[in-house]
Design a protein around this motif. Sequence first.
Motif, PDB file in Angstrom:
ATOM      1  N   THR A   1       0.821  -1.211   0.000  1.00 20.51           N
ATOM      2  CA  THR A   1       0.000   0.000   0.000  1.00 20.51           C
ATOM      3  C   THR A   1       0.853   1.259   0.000  1.00 20.51           C
ATOM      4  O   THR A   1       0.594   2.207  -0.746  1.00 20.51           O
ATOM      5  CB  THR A   1      -0.942   0.007   1.215  1.00 20.51           C
ATOM      6  OG1 THR A   1      -0.181  -0.147   2.417  1.00 20.51           O
ATOM      7  CG2 THR A   1      -1.952  -1.127   1.114  1.00 20.51           C
ATOM      8  N   TRP A   2       1.888   1.267   0.814  1.00 22.92           N
ATOM      9  CA  TRP A   2       2.685   2.491   0.929  1.00 22.92           C
ATOM     10  C   TRP A   2       3.653   2.676  -0.229  1.00 22.92           C
ATOM     11  O   TRP A   2       4.136   3.783  -0.460  1.00 22.92           O
ATOM     12  CB  TRP A   2       3.397   2.542   2.273  1.00 22.92           C
ATOM     13  CG  TRP A   2       2.410   2.950   3.341  1.00 22.92           C
ATOM     14  CD1 TRP A   2       1.617   2.122   4.083  1.00 22.92           C
ATOM     15  CD2 TRP A   2       2.084   4.281   3.739  1.00 22.92           C
ATOM     16  NE1 TRP A   2       0.821   2.866   4.928  1.00 22.92           N
ATOM     17  CE2 TRP A   2       1.084   4.192   4.736  1.00 22.92           C
ATOM     18  CE3 TRP A   2       2.529   5.540   3.351  1.00 22.92           C
ATOM     19  CZ2 TRP A   2       0.531   5.310   5.351  1.00 22.92           C
ATOM     20  CZ3 TRP A   2       1.985   6.658   3.964  1.00 22.92           C
ATOM     21  CH2 TRP A   2       0.996   6.538   4.950  1.00 22.92           C
ATOM     22  N   SER A   3       3.916   1.610  -0.989  1.00 22.62           N
ATOM     23  CA  SER A   3       4.694   1.806  -2.215  1.00 22.62           C
ATOM     24  C   SER A   3       3.926   2.716  -3.166  1.00 22.62           C
ATOM     25  O   SER A   3       4.515   3.536  -3.881  1.00 22.62           O
ATOM     26  CB  SER A   3       4.990   0.452  -2.883  1.00 22.62           C
ATOM     27  OG  SER A   3       3.821  -0.099  -3.478  1.00 22.62           O
ATOM     28  N   VAL A   4       2.573   2.600  -3.120  1.00 26.82           N
ATOM     29  CA  VAL A   4       1.726   3.439  -3.965  1.00 26.82           C
ATOM     30  C   VAL A   4       1.490   4.799  -3.312  1.00 26.82           C
ATOM     31  O   VAL A   4       1.595   5.846  -3.960  1.00 26.82           O
ATOM     32  CB  VAL A   4       0.383   2.725  -4.241  1.00 26.82           C
ATOM     33  CG1 VAL A   4      -0.590   3.652  -4.963  1.00 26.82           C
ATOM     34  CG2 VAL A   4       0.622   1.454  -5.059  1.00 26.82           C
ATOM     35  N   ILE A   5       1.162   4.810  -2.028  1.00 21.73           N
ATOM     36  CA  ILE A   5       0.874   6.066  -1.328  1.00 21.73           C
ATOM     37  C   ILE A   5       2.084   7.000  -1.369  1.00 21.73           C
ATOM     38  O   ILE A   5       1.944   8.218  -1.510  1.00 21.73           O
ATOM     39  CB  ILE A   5       0.436   5.788   0.120  1.00 21.73           C
ATOM     40  CG1 ILE A   5      -0.875   4.986   0.150  1.00 21.73           C
ATOM     41  CG2 ILE A   5       0.258   7.093   0.903  1.00 21.73           C
ATOM     42  CD1 ILE A   5      -1.248   4.449   1.514  1.00 21.73           C
ATOM     43  N   SER A   6       3.274   6.423  -1.269  1.00 19.72           N
ATOM     44  CA  SER A   6       4.500   7.223  -1.279  1.00 19.72           C
ATOM     45  C   SER A   6       4.844   7.758  -2.659  1.00 19.72           C
ATOM     46  O   SER A   6       5.624   8.709  -2.797  1.00 19.72           O
ATOM     47  CB  SER A   6       5.680   6.382  -0.778  1.00 19.72           C
ATOM     48  OG  SER A   6       5.981   5.343  -1.709  1.00 19.72           O
ATOM     49  N   GLY A   7       4.304   7.125  -3.702  1.00 25.35           N
ATOM     50  CA  GLY A   7       4.638   7.505  -5.066  1.00 25.35           C
ATOM     51  C   GLY A   7       5.905   6.859  -5.587  1.00 25.35           C
ATOM     52  O   GLY A   7       6.342   7.177  -6.701  1.00 25.35           O
ATOM     53  N   LEU A   8       6.509   5.933  -4.828  1.00 23.63           N
ATOM     54  CA  LEU A   8       7.775   5.335  -5.250  1.00 23.63           C
ATOM     55  C   LEU A   8       7.598   4.141  -6.187  1.00 23.63           C
ATOM     56  O   LEU A   8       8.529   3.794  -6.922  1.00 23.63           O
ATOM     57  CB  LEU A   8       8.595   4.895  -4.028  1.00 23.63           C
ATOM     58  CG  LEU A   8       9.136   5.998  -3.124  1.00 23.63           C
ATOM     59  CD1 LEU A   8      10.102   5.408  -2.096  1.00 23.63           C
ATOM     60  CD2 LEU A   8       9.841   7.086  -3.933  1.00 23.63           C
ATOM     61  N   ALA A   9       6.437   3.499  -6.164  1.00 28.95           N
ATOM     62  CA  ALA A   9       6.257   2.326  -7.012  1.00 28.95           C
ATOM     63  C   ALA A   9       5.981   2.756  -8.448  1.00 28.95           C
ATOM     64  O   ALA A   9       5.065   3.554  -8.696  1.00 28.95           O
ATOM     65  CB  ALA A   9       5.107   1.470  -6.495  1.00 28.95           C
ATOM     66  N   PRO A  10       6.743   2.254  -9.408  1.00 29.39           N
ATOM     67  CA  PRO A  10       6.358   2.473 -10.805  1.00 29.39           C
ATOM     68  C   PRO A  10       4.959   1.914 -11.045  1.00 29.39           C
ATOM     69  O   PRO A  10       4.512   1.005 -10.338  1.00 29.39           O
ATOM     70  CB  PRO A  10       7.416   1.681 -11.588  1.00 29.39           C
ATOM     71  CG  PRO A  10       8.573   1.544 -10.643  1.00 29.39           C
ATOM     72  CD  PRO A  10       7.974   1.454  -9.279  1.00 29.39           C
ATOM     73  N   GLU A  11       4.263   2.428 -12.037  1.00 30.75           N
ATOM     74  CA  GLU A  11       2.861   2.067 -12.239  1.00 30.75           C
ATOM     75  C   GLU A  11       2.656   0.561 -12.332  1.00 30.75           C
ATOM     76  O   GLU A  11       1.760   0.003 -11.689  1.00 30.75           O
ATOM     77  CB  GLU A  11       2.334   2.744 -13.507  1.00 30.75           C
ATOM     78  CG  GLU A  11       0.862   2.451 -13.769  1.00 30.75           C
ATOM     79  CD  GLU A  11       0.343   3.148 -15.016  1.00 30.75           C
ATOM     80  OE1 GLU A  11      -0.841   2.945 -15.353  1.00 30.75           O
ATOM     81  OE2 GLU A  11       1.125   3.892 -15.654  1.00 30.75           O
TER      82      GLU A  11
END
Length: 809
Positions: free
Chosen positions: A588-598
């Motif tokens: 979840t936090w990979s997305v919330i943080s903006g660090l995960a590529p799409e």
Amino acid sequence: MNNTISAQLANPYGHFSADAREYVITDPRTPRPWFNYMWNEHYAGLISHTGGGFSFLESPRDNRLTRMRYNCLPWDRPGRYIMVKDAATGQYWSLSWAPTIELQYDQYECRQGQGYTTIITEIYGVRGELTYFVPTDVNAEVWRVQLTDLSGQDRQLEVYAFTELMMGNALNDIINQPNDKHFTDIHFQNDLQALECTRRYWVLNKKVSVAQPNIGWDYNLYFTLSLPVTGFDGSLDKFIGRWRSEANPECVETGQMHNSEITAGDPVAALQSKLTLKAGESVDFAAVMAVVKKDEDVRQHAAFQWQDLRDTALLDEKLAAVRAYWDDYLGHIRADTPDAALNTMLNVWNPYQAAVTFDMARNSGYYHGGLLFGNGIRDQFQDILGMVITHPERVRARLLNALQFQLQDGSTLHNFFKFTNNGEKTNHSDTPLWLSFGVVEYLNETADFSILDELVSFYDGGEPATVYDHIVRSLDFCLSATTERGLPKMMNGDWNDTLDQIGPLGKGETVWGAFFLAYGLRKCFPLLERRGDTATRQRWQAAYERLGAVTNDVAWDGEWYIRAFKDSGEPVGTNAHKEGKIFINSQTWSVISGLAPEERGNAALNSTYELLGRPNGIQICWPSFTEVDETMGLISRCVPGKKENGAIFNHASSWFALASLLNGDIERGVEVYRRMLPPNSAARIDRYEVEPYVFAEYVTSPDHETEGQASHSWLTGTAVWMLRIGLDYILGFRTSLDGITIDPRIPAAWPSFTAERVFRGKRLKLSVQNPQGRNQGVTRMRVNGQLVAGNFLNPADYAETELMIEVTL
């Protein structure tokens, strides 16, 4: 909400009132005691649907007023009781059902409202209505009673009001009660018609020690009845009698009080009165328990007149003030959507629970006894999310107070206690990160940038520094507490306290912590720019990018992100393992943080939903640990499927809903959000057990035979996160330093909805039309009839106090 919808959300034990402002319990034999809170800024009490719970002033550990016995049988004892006895027949009963639970009552109803609880019973031809509440302006609790004759004949009744006292340190009362009982003083003051109760010794140790502080309890507790007092007792032994219980006190049975005044022994505040209840008529009275400092004369008190607390008409005015306070508080948010459960929670019970967590932290509940942990720093800076909308001045004071527990190097204590002003530095890796989170959220709501220049001291001394400096130090400390490859050290745990043996040697790493650190940095970027702090902005931007590089380089497991790395370098949360393959927070936090590529963000959330999705929400990790792993920590000692070892841990599950909404997976995000709503989660109420009107900390997953059972209700960070996810992302009121963006993210099946919220002194009235069945994307927005470009507005640009916002998706 109407009666039809109320019935839809009902269960065999109760239902919401038509306006959702009360939860009405109609069967007292609930699967567990169902609680409520009554409190002001200093005095607080838990109150169950049978009159149970405990009261305290400021601190549930250091200044407990009444007793509650944990794991008591029967449940929920002792409590705050009004017993009534028919002098002619000798029959007696309690107006709160308990403790006389073996009697056959003709009617029982408990109405849990905001700041009050009303219990209505009928038995032996007498109707009793008992309302418990704490006034907004007096450190006292009121038990307001109306007795009505239903028998059609005059009744000679005896009234007994009593509660078991503690007065002082609740932990010491448990571990040293035989000695602690030697310092109790209770005397009846005839001119006050009240018992005056105190103790001559107060344990305020900062730790368990042979050394004893030589201080007295600072307070006097007064217990009175508005009726003429005909007898009293201060001795629990005398009032209850030998080999008896609260259900059959000897004094009630015989009608003879001992008028006992004590200087040692187990304390009780028990008062007797006698009255005549005319045929078909009603009698009003109240019992009141008030606490004042010993240097304050209750007879000439500055805040109240003693006779006021014995005047039922004035007490009714104080109850009206409690209701008015909550009318105003709840009036700041309004949702009218096609979803009845969502409306019920967002309009009433979610913001109300958020107010409870703001004042009680994780420290004052039926499941959180308030004996060990005090106020957590992590909780202090999260729990502001609800209160900041309604009472930003209280949040401002909270932030300035909590920042005092930061050290000069930027680290913080993990928790603290109010009275002793001390706490523990546990080296949880995430704790300092919540400081900036809370301050920025305060600024997003208020634009009160003056707080940044307030000077606040440090826990370990040195020169006071500005709030802005405190924030910079906290994030810089977390950036410094990283390993050679740039991941944050786990140290003694992160948000998941039970991962406490992953990094004790200082080499273990938290991948979730890396995402959360990146989120904290990014959250501050607009503030740094407004502040003109270019150097810090550039430095933190570089750090943010390094965190993105290292997490994606070393922590991607092919279908999801690894949770952590142990001191040995072994990964945690990998598909290669038999147990604990995947943890929710990293995804979840990979997305919330903006660090995960799409592509990776999509895969991480898909894996989470497919492997961890459950009827009540999203499981925290899977599969649960069935074997103890000393290199993991307490998580592997928890029962599989409960708590952090594989439960649907609602705090973490709420972050899945948020991540999905941010990621554009709106149908799925709202679906999970709805699963978690208490009226929905509690569909199998005899399995769920706890209150169906507030969020619980967790719900047992299928990894345990009691799947669907909830626990640790009320005091959970879930409350504020679910409130703000619903308000900010589903309804679409997303705040920022500059103003507010209107960006609803809703199910395509919603044709329209309306919502309101107060923001920076303006009431925003939102009307959303969705003719194309879209999930998001504002195509047109009008403010007070004028078409505006985009979907952002700054309320300061408008002179009107109400802004009518019309949006089409």
